[in-house]
Design an enzyme around this catalytic site. Structure first.
Site, PDB file in Angstrom:
ATOM      1  N   LYS A 129       0.861  -1.188   0.000  1.00 34.44           N
ATOM      2  CA  LYS A 129       0.000   0.000   0.000  1.00 34.44           C
ATOM      3  C   LYS A 129       0.897   1.238   0.000  1.00 34.44           C
ATOM      4  O   LYS A 129       1.762   1.398   0.873  1.00 34.44           O
ATOM      5  CB  LYS A 129      -0.855  -0.021   1.272  1.00 34.44           C
ATOM      6  CG  LYS A 129      -2.242   0.490   1.083  1.00 34.44           C
ATOM      7  CD  LYS A 129      -3.046   0.154   2.321  1.00 34.44           C
ATOM      8  CE  LYS A 129      -4.369   0.845   2.304  1.00 34.44           C
ATOM      9  NZ  LYS A 129      -5.060   0.672   3.586  1.00 34.44           N
TER      10      LYS A 129
HETATM   11  C1  E4P Z   1      -8.408   1.241   3.566  1.00 29.41           C
HETATM   12  O1  E4P Z   1      -7.521   0.753   2.941  1.00 29.41           O
HETATM   13  C2  E4P Z   1      -8.234   2.338   4.537  1.00 29.41           C
HETATM   14  O2  E4P Z   1      -7.118   2.073   5.301  1.00 29.41           O
HETATM   15  C3  E4P Z   1      -9.427   2.476   5.405  1.00 29.41           C
HETATM   16  O3  E4P Z   1     -10.574   2.059   4.704  1.00 29.41           O
HETATM   17  C4  E4P Z   1      -9.564   3.835   6.019  1.00 29.41           C
HETATM   18  O4  E4P Z   1     -10.795   3.897   6.695  1.00 29.41           O
HETATM   19  P1  E4P Z   1     -11.142   5.037   7.754  1.00 29.41           P
HETATM   20  O5  E4P Z   1     -11.444   6.305   7.018  1.00 29.41           O
HETATM   21  O6  E4P Z   1     -12.358   4.513   8.466  1.00 29.41           O
HETATM   22  O7  E4P Z   1      -9.947   5.182   8.650  1.00 29.41           O
END
Ligand code: E4P
Length: 217
Positions: A87
Site C-alpha cells: 500500500k
Molecule cells: C483502507 O484501505 C483504509 O485504510 C481504510 O478504509 C480507512 O478507513 P477510515 O477512514 O475509516 O480510517
C-alpha cells in the site's frame, strides 16, 4: 464484487474468513497500532499471520513517504508472502514508486485517494488497486460515492486494469451503493459486512418457521 475486511484484528479476520465470502484484507498504520503491534519484527510477523488466514490479497502499508524508503519497504513487504499487496500513499514519490514496483511485478494499492485526478495518476502508474476513501469524503460534507462513480466511469473509458477498491466504508449502505455503481472491491469493517445479513422480516420468518416446525414433529 470482492469483499475485503479492513482490519488488523486477527479474530475479526478469522470470523470474516469463516463466513466463506472473504476475498482479502486491508490494513493501515492506524489499524496496526490499534492492535498494539510495535517493532519491525512484530509488524512483519503480523502481516504473515494475516496472510496465513486469508486466501487472497493482504494490503500492507509502507511507512516512508520518500521514493527510496518506499521502494526499500515495498521490497521487504513483498518478500514476506505471496499475498502481500504493498500500500503506497498518493504522493508524488508514491506514484513513482508504484510505477517502478509494477514494472518489477509487485502488486500495489494506491491509498489516500480523494479525487478523480489522483485516481487517473494511480492507474497510469500501473497500480493494482486504487483506494478512494468514501467515508472521509462524506465527513467533509461531500458525497464520497460520487467519486466512486466518477472513477469507475473513467477507468471504463480507457479500460484501465487498476481495480477500484472502495475504502473508508462506514456502513452497510455504502457497500450496497458500491455494488450498484460497479466498484471492483469494497474494504469494510466486519460490522458493515455483517449488516448485510439482517432484515427484521427474515428474523420474524425464521422464528415463525421454527415455531411451526415443532408442530410437524
Ligand atoms: C483502507 O484501505 C483504509 O485504510 C481504510 O478504509 C480507512 O478507513 P477510515 O477512514 O475509516 O480510517
Amino acid at each position: 464484487m470482492k469483499f475485503f475486511v479492513d482490519t488488523a484484528n486477527l479474530d475479526q479476520i478469522r470470523e470474516a474468513y469463516s463466513l466463506g465470502i472473504l476475498d482479502g484484507v486491508t490494513t493501515n498504520p492506524s489499524l496496526m497500532a490499534k492492535e498494539g503491534i510495535r517493532g519491525t519484527n512484530n509488524i512483519m510477523q503480523h502481516y504473515v499471520d494475516i496472510c496465513n488466514i486469508v486466501e487472497g490479497p493482504v494490503s500492507a502499508e509502507v511507512l516512508s513517504t520518500d521514493f527510496d524508503g518506499m521502494m526499500r519497504e515495498a521490497e521487504e513487504l513483498a518478500e514476506l508472502h505471496q499475498h502481500i499487496v504493498v500500500k503506497i500513499p498518493m504522493v508524488k514519490d508514491g506514484i513513482q514508486a508504484i510505477k517502478a514496483l509494477s514494472e518489477n511485478g509487485i502488486k500495489t494499492n494506491c491509498t489516500l485517494v480523494f479525487s478523480a485526478g489522483q485516481a487517473i495518476l494511480a492507474a497510469k502508474a500501473g497500480a493494482t488497486y486504487v483506494s478512494p476513501f468514501i467515508g472521509r469524503i462524506d465527513d467533509s460534507g461531500v458525497d464520497g460515492l460520487l467519486l466512486i462513480e466518477q472513477i469507475v466511469r473513467i477507468y471504463q473509458n480507457y479500460a484501465f486494469e487498476t481495480e477500484v477498491l472502495a475504502a473508508s466504508i462506514r456502513n452497510t449502505l455504502h457497500i450496497i451503493k458500491c455494488a450498484e455503481i460497479g466498484a471492483d472491491v469494497v474494504t469494510s469493517p466486519l460490522s458493515s459486512i455483517l449488516g448485510l445479513l439482517y432484515h427484521p422480516l427474515t428474523d420474524l420468518g425464521v422464528a415463525k418457521f421454527v415455531e411451526d416446525s415443532k408442530k410437524m414433529i
